[in-house]
Design an enzyme around this catalytic site. Structure first.
Site, mmCIF file in Angstrom:
data_model
loop_
_atom_site.group_PDB
_atom_site.id
_atom_site.type_symbol
_atom_site.label_atom_id
_atom_site.label_comp_id
_atom_site.label_asym_id
_atom_site.label_seq_id
_atom_site.Cartn_x
_atom_site.Cartn_y
_atom_site.Cartn_z
ATOM 1 N N HIS A 151 0.844 -1.195 0.000
ATOM 2 C CA HIS A 151 0.000 0.000 0.000
ATOM 3 C C HIS A 151 0.883 1.249 0.000
ATOM 4 C CE1 HIS A 151 -4.230 -1.111 0.390
ATOM 5 N NE2 HIS A 151 -3.914 -2.058 1.258
ATOM 6 N N HIS A 174 -8.333 -7.395 -0.663
ATOM 7 C CA HIS A 174 -6.995 -6.835 -0.885
ATOM 8 C C HIS A 174 -6.368 -7.366 -2.177
ATOM 9 C CE1 HIS A 174 -3.066 -5.178 0.510
ATOM 10 N NE2 HIS A 174 -2.605 -6.131 -0.288
ATOM 11 N N GLU A 184 -7.710 -12.106 2.993
ATOM 12 C CA GLU A 184 -8.508 -10.889 2.813
ATOM 13 C C GLU A 184 -9.103 -10.840 1.407
ATOM 14 O OE1 GLU A 184 -5.985 -7.569 3.659
ATOM 15 O OE2 GLU A 184 -5.518 -8.230 5.701
ATOM 16 N N ASP A 210 -7.645 -1.847 -1.676
ATOM 17 C CA ASP A 210 -8.674 -2.613 -0.970
ATOM 18 C C ASP A 210 -9.995 -2.246 -1.628
ATOM 19 O OD1 ASP A 210 -6.809 -3.658 0.808
ATOM 20 O OD2 ASP A 210 -7.046 -2.008 2.220
#
Length: 243
Positions: free
Chosen positions: A157, A224, A221, A164
């Site tokens: 990130h 993501h 996740e 996301d």
């Protein structure tokens, strides 16, 4: 003398009446013109063409340049959670919510979103590029590498190569992915197939389309996605201005 006075009064009465009649006619005429003008103006305003919004292009920009995605397309939806306290940190860590990425990430997102739109959905962002100083702030709140990347090493990130996301229909309604964003538990795992079929189908659509356009996911996740081409970029601390 009396006859002359009566005659004068009689003539004055008719003169005033005629003048009033003409005044009423003029007033009505002016009113008609005024109303007609309003109608015509309204019609002109209604028919007036609104200039189409223009967007920036990537011409002349290096692949590693940071750009604001909304400057290149209005085809995405946004819910920048870390600019609010509606996140697992329960604290606002961005001054304002913006979605910045590097140019190569933005290009891949645009092509992926065009693909999604052909299927009646589009990308909605929860988080994009994250300055490393924000990573430090998050680490202070939750110093646990299971949930927050250690800022000493940094996250993808922080390189402008991760997003996301979820999917929404063209009316903005989110597709059911089984959990909310930032839900840390087995229900959010990609390899958890003990879920209703519609949730599995939605996750499959998201995952397969993103992978098709150069992104890869992490097992725990569903939201993501990392751009493979951004893996070797440097951790950055570029900060955008809040208006």
């Amino acid at each position: 003398m009396r006859i002359g006075l009566l005659s004068f009064t009689f003539l004055l009465f008719f003169a005033c009446k005629e003048d009033k009649t003409n005044t009423d006619k003029n007033t009505h005429f002016e009113s008609s013109i005024s109303q007609d003008s309003i109608v015509r103006d309204s019609t002109l305003n209604h028919d007036k063409k609104v200039p189409k919004k223009t967007f920036r292009t990537f011409e002349g920009l290096a692949d590693t340049t940071f750009v604001r995605l909304a400057d290149f397309s209005d085809g995405f939806a946004y819910d920048m959670r870390y600019a609010t306290d509606n996140n697992f940190l329960e604290e606002k860590v961005y001054e304002c919510g913006e979605c910045y990425t590097r140019v190569k990430t933005a290009k891949a997102l645009l092509t992926a979103n065009a693909d999604f739109k052909g299927k009646g959905v589009k990308i909605k962002f929860f988080d994009c590029y994250r300055p490393n100083s924000i990573q430090y702030k998050m680490w202070e709140i939750v110093p646990n590498s299971q949930y927050v990347a250690n800022p000493e090493k940094g996250s993808i990130h922080n390189k402008g190569g991760a997003v996301d996301i979820t999917l929404v229909d063209m009316d903005g309604k989110e597709l059911d992915m089984g959990t909310d964003f930032d839900f840390f538990g087995k229900r959010a795992y990609h390899d958890n197939f003990d879920l209703p079929q519609n949730i599995l189908d939605n996750r499959k659509l998201l995952k397969e389309t993103m992978e098709k356009h150069g992104f890869w996911s992490i097992r725990t996740e569903w939201w993501h996605y990392n751009l493979s081409a951004a893996s070797n970029d440097k951790v950055a601390n570029f900060k955008w201005a809040c208006e």
